[in-house]
Motif scaffolding. Structure first.
Motif, PDB file in Angstrom:
ATOM      1  N   ASP A  13       0.834  -1.189   0.000  1.00 40.20           N
ATOM      2  CA  ASP A  13       0.000   0.000   0.000  1.00 40.20           C
ATOM      3  C   ASP A  13       0.875   1.248   0.000  1.00 40.20           C
ATOM      4  OD1 ASP A  13      -2.598  -1.391   0.379  1.00 40.20           O
ATOM      5  OD2 ASP A  13      -1.638  -2.010   2.238  1.00 40.20           O
ATOM      6  N   GLY A  14       0.566   2.193  -0.896  1.00 40.18           N
ATOM      7  CA  GLY A  14       1.334   3.424  -0.979  1.00 40.18           C
ATOM      8  C   GLY A  14       2.511   3.379  -1.929  1.00 40.18           C
ATOM      9  N   SER A  15       2.656   2.284  -2.677  1.00 47.27           N
ATOM     10  CA  SER A  15       3.799   2.161  -3.586  1.00 47.27           C
ATOM     11  C   SER A  15       3.584   2.874  -4.921  1.00 47.27           C
ATOM     12  CB  SER A  15       4.137   0.687  -3.833  1.00 47.27           C
ATOM     13  OG  SER A  15       3.022  -0.002  -4.378  1.00 47.27           O
ATOM     14  N   GLY A  16       2.367   3.355  -5.175  1.00 50.28           N
ATOM     15  CA  GLY A  16       2.127   4.126  -6.397  1.00 50.28           C
ATOM     16  C   GLY A  16       1.487   3.355  -7.524  1.00 50.28           C
ATOM     17  N   VAL A 143       3.948   3.911   3.964  1.00 49.55           N
ATOM     18  CA  VAL A 143       2.975   4.189   5.017  1.00 49.55           C
ATOM     19  C   VAL A 143       2.756   5.695   5.145  1.00 49.55           C
ATOM     20  CG1 VAL A 143       2.609   4.106   7.517  1.00 49.55           C
ATOM     21  CG2 VAL A 143       3.342   2.061   6.302  1.00 49.55           C
ATOM     22  N   ALA A 144       3.820   6.481   5.044  1.00 44.60           N
ATOM     23  CA  ALA A 144       3.688   7.936   5.118  1.00 44.60           C
ATOM     24  C   ALA A 144       2.831   8.464   3.978  1.00 44.60           C
ATOM     25  CB  ALA A 144       5.073   8.588   5.088  1.00 44.60           C
ATOM     26  N   ARG A 145       3.021   7.919   2.785  1.00 45.00           N
ATOM     27  CA  ARG A 145       2.190   8.321   1.643  1.00 45.00           C
ATOM     28  C   ARG A 145       0.716   8.033   1.916  1.00 45.00           C
ATOM     29  NH1 ARG A 145       4.844   5.981  -3.952  1.00 45.00           N
ATOM     30  NH2 ARG A 145       6.678   7.332  -4.091  1.00 45.00           N
ATOM     31  N   GLU A 146       0.432   6.852   2.432  1.00 45.59           N
ATOM     32  CA  GLU A 146      -0.951   6.462   2.676  1.00 45.59           C
ATOM     33  C   GLU A 146      -1.595   7.348   3.737  1.00 45.59           C
ATOM     34  OE1 GLU A 146      -2.995   3.642   1.141  1.00 45.59           O
ATOM     35  OE2 GLU A 146      -1.578   4.672  -0.175  1.00 45.59           O
ATOM     36  N   ARG A 147      -0.857   7.669   4.766  1.00 48.95           N
ATOM     37  CA  ARG A 147      -1.408   8.532   5.825  1.00 48.95           C
ATOM     38  C   ARG A 147      -1.703   9.925   5.288  1.00 48.95           C
ATOM     39  NH1 ARG A 147       2.707   6.468  10.563  1.00 48.95           N
ATOM     40  NH2 ARG A 147       1.538   4.590  11.140  1.00 48.95           N
ATOM     41  N   ALA A 148      -0.837  10.417   4.421  1.00 51.57           N
ATOM     42  CA  ALA A 148      -1.054  11.738   3.848  1.00 51.57           C
ATOM     43  C   ALA A 148      -2.273  11.748   2.931  1.00 51.57           C
ATOM     44  CB  ALA A 148       0.189  12.179   3.067  1.00 51.57           C
ATOM     45  N   ARG A 149      -2.524  10.640   2.277  1.00 47.31           N
ATOM     46  CA  ARG A 149      -3.646  10.555   1.344  1.00 47.31           C
ATOM     47  C   ARG A 149      -4.977  10.506   2.077  1.00 47.31           C
ATOM     48  NH1 ARG A 149      -3.774   5.641  -2.878  1.00 47.31           N
ATOM     49  NH2 ARG A 149      -4.199   4.501  -0.949  1.00 47.31           N
ATOM     50  N   GLU A 157      -4.018  -0.983   5.734  1.00 49.66           N
ATOM     51  CA  GLU A 157      -2.973  -0.083   6.202  1.00 49.66           C
ATOM     52  C   GLU A 157      -2.916  -0.067   7.730  1.00 49.66           C
ATOM     53  OE1 GLU A 157      -5.091   0.431   3.827  1.00 49.66           O
ATOM     54  OE2 GLU A 157      -4.338   1.781   2.270  1.00 49.66           O
ATOM     55  N   ARG A 158      -4.060  -0.281   8.383  1.00 52.98           N
ATOM     56  CA  ARG A 158      -4.127  -0.223   9.840  1.00 52.98           C
ATOM     57  C   ARG A 158      -3.494  -1.446  10.512  1.00 52.98           C
ATOM     58  NH1 ARG A 158     -10.294   1.119  10.596  1.00 52.98           N
ATOM     59  NH2 ARG A 158      -9.839   0.841  12.826  1.00 52.98           N
ATOM     60  N   PHE A 159      -3.058  -2.418   9.737  1.00 54.94           N
ATOM     61  CA  PHE A 159      -2.278  -3.511  10.320  1.00 54.94           C
ATOM     62  C   PHE A 159      -0.878  -3.041  10.729  1.00 54.94           C
ATOM     63  CE2 PHE A 159      -5.404  -6.266   8.179  1.00 54.94           C
ATOM     64  CZ  PHE A 159      -5.658  -7.178   9.195  1.00 54.94           C
ATOM     65  N   GLY A 160      -0.431  -1.889  10.212  1.00 50.29           N
ATOM     66  CA  GLY A 160       0.812  -1.298  10.671  1.00 50.29           C
ATOM     67  C   GLY A 160       2.007  -1.526   9.769  1.00 50.29           C
ATOM     68  N   THR A 161       3.107  -0.833  10.110  1.00 45.14           N
ATOM     69  CA  THR A 161       4.314  -0.884   9.292  1.00 45.14           C
ATOM     70  C   THR A 161       4.947  -2.271   9.270  1.00 45.14           C
ATOM     71  OG1 THR A 161       4.735   1.443   9.817  1.00 45.14           O
ATOM     72  CG2 THR A 161       6.575   0.179   8.925  1.00 45.14           C
ATOM     73  N   ALA A 162       4.914  -2.978  10.384  1.00 50.48           N
ATOM     74  CA  ALA A 162       5.509  -4.323  10.420  1.00 50.48           C
ATOM     75  C   ALA A 162       4.827  -5.239   9.408  1.00 50.48           C
ATOM     76  CB  ALA A 162       5.411  -4.912  11.819  1.00 50.48           C
ATOM     77  N   PHE A 163       3.518  -5.087   9.247  1.00 48.93           N
ATOM     78  CA  PHE A 163       2.784  -5.871   8.258  1.00 48.93           C
ATOM     79  C   PHE A 163       3.237  -5.507   6.849  1.00 48.93           C
ATOM     80  CE2 PHE A 163      -1.126  -6.382   5.595  1.00 48.93           C
ATOM     81  CZ  PHE A 163      -1.179  -7.765   5.627  1.00 48.93           C
ATOM     82  N   GLN A 164       3.459  -4.211   6.602  1.00 47.04           N
ATOM     83  CA  GLN A 164       3.926  -3.782   5.286  1.00 47.04           C
ATOM     84  C   GLN A 164       5.325  -4.334   4.990  1.00 47.04           C
ATOM     85  OE1 GLN A 164       1.925  -2.180   3.145  1.00 47.04           O
ATOM     86  NE2 GLN A 164       0.303  -2.125   4.685  1.00 47.04           N
ATOM     87  N   VAL A 165       6.150  -4.451   6.009  1.00 49.94           N
ATOM     88  CA  VAL A 165       7.485  -5.040   5.834  1.00 49.94           C
ATOM     89  C   VAL A 165       7.357  -6.501   5.396  1.00 49.94           C
ATOM     90  CG1 VAL A 165       9.589  -5.738   7.045  1.00 49.94           C
ATOM     91  CG2 VAL A 165       8.624  -3.460   7.422  1.00 49.94           C
ATOM     92  N   ARG A 166       6.460  -7.244   6.035  1.00 49.63           N
ATOM     93  CA  ARG A 166       6.236  -8.638   5.640  1.00 49.63           C
ATOM     94  C   ARG A 166       5.688  -8.725   4.225  1.00 49.63           C
ATOM     95  NH1 ARG A 166       4.009  -8.737  10.804  1.00 49.63           N
ATOM     96  NH2 ARG A 166       1.875  -9.097  10.045  1.00 49.63           N
ATOM     97  N   LEU A 167       4.807  -7.786   3.886  1.00 45.25           N
ATOM     98  CA  LEU A 167       4.248  -7.759   2.532  1.00 45.25           C
ATOM     99  C   LEU A 167       5.332  -7.530   1.483  1.00 45.25           C
ATOM    100  CD1 LEU A 167       0.937  -5.706   2.651  1.00 45.25           C
ATOM    101  CD2 LEU A 167       1.216  -8.093   1.961  1.00 45.25           C
TER     102      LEU A 167
END
Length: 203
Positions: A13-16, A143-149, A157-167
């Motif tokens: 999420d947030g990769s464009g 994550v910063a991009r998604e929060r700004a959007r 996205e609410r699963f957090g940054t650690a989840f995005q790292v696993r993704l």
């Protein structure tokens, strides 16, 4: 760069993905191609109704197993009503997410359910993309991009940054598993530069 191909955009999420899909669609249309730009979950009326169930609400709203069933149901409707007819007409289909998202999210990052994802995909979908572009970006930046959007479609996205790292790790593993189909595209930097990388790959 013209003619009936199925190209998917994947990434955390947030990769464009959406931005780059629109850029490629415009480029292909400028060159005379007929392009269907679509997304998952969604892309067809019934699938869009399922989308709201999946991307809104609390993170724990559904189990990973239930998510797999919902995503597969939405994907089947999308395939029947949009993707397959467009490909049969010889058009190019650009899709923001497809089965690799389910493999990464529910099959790897959320739970060890990859075999379930693949079995359902083989049974109910039976179609892979011709080319998958995996936009790779540092999870903290994404994550910063998604929060700004902002917006309401923030359940994953609410699963957090650690989840995005696993993704991110899951997507890079899929790229290694399917090298003939997947291309990893660095997604940092200006959007125009990323679009140029993608255009070169597609060409």
């Amino acid at each position: 760069m013209i003619g009936g191909r199925f190209i998917t955009f994947e990434g955390i999420d947030g990769s464009g993905k959406s931005t780059q899909l629109r850029a490629l669609a415009a480029r292909l249309r400028e060159r005379g191609g007929t392009v269907v730009a679509t997304r998952e979950p969604g892309g067809a009326p019934g699938a869009e109704e399922i989308r709201r169930l999946l991307v809104e609400g609390a993170p724990g709203r559904w189990s990973p197993e239930t998510e797999i069933l919902l995503f597969t149901a939405a994907r089947r409707d999308h395939l029947e009503r949009v993707i397959r007819p467009a490909l049969d007409r010889g058009e190019t289909v650009l899709c923001d997410r497809f089965v690799d998202s389910t493999r990464a999210y529910q099959g790897i990052a959320r739970a060890d359910l990859r075999a379930t994802v693949d079995a359902l995909h083989d049974l109910m979908i039976g179609r892979e993309a011709d080319l998958t572009l995996i936009l790779d970006l540092d999870p903290a930046r994404a994550v910063a991009r998604e929060r700004a959007r902002g917006g309401t479609e923030d359940r994953f996205e609410r699963f957090g940054t650690a989840f995005q790292v696993r993704l991110r790790a899951a997507y890079l593993a899929l790229a290694e598993e399917f090298p003939a189909r997947c291309r990893v595209v660095p997604a940092d930097g200006e959007a125009e530069a990323v679009a140029a990388r993608i255009a070169e790959i597609v060409a």
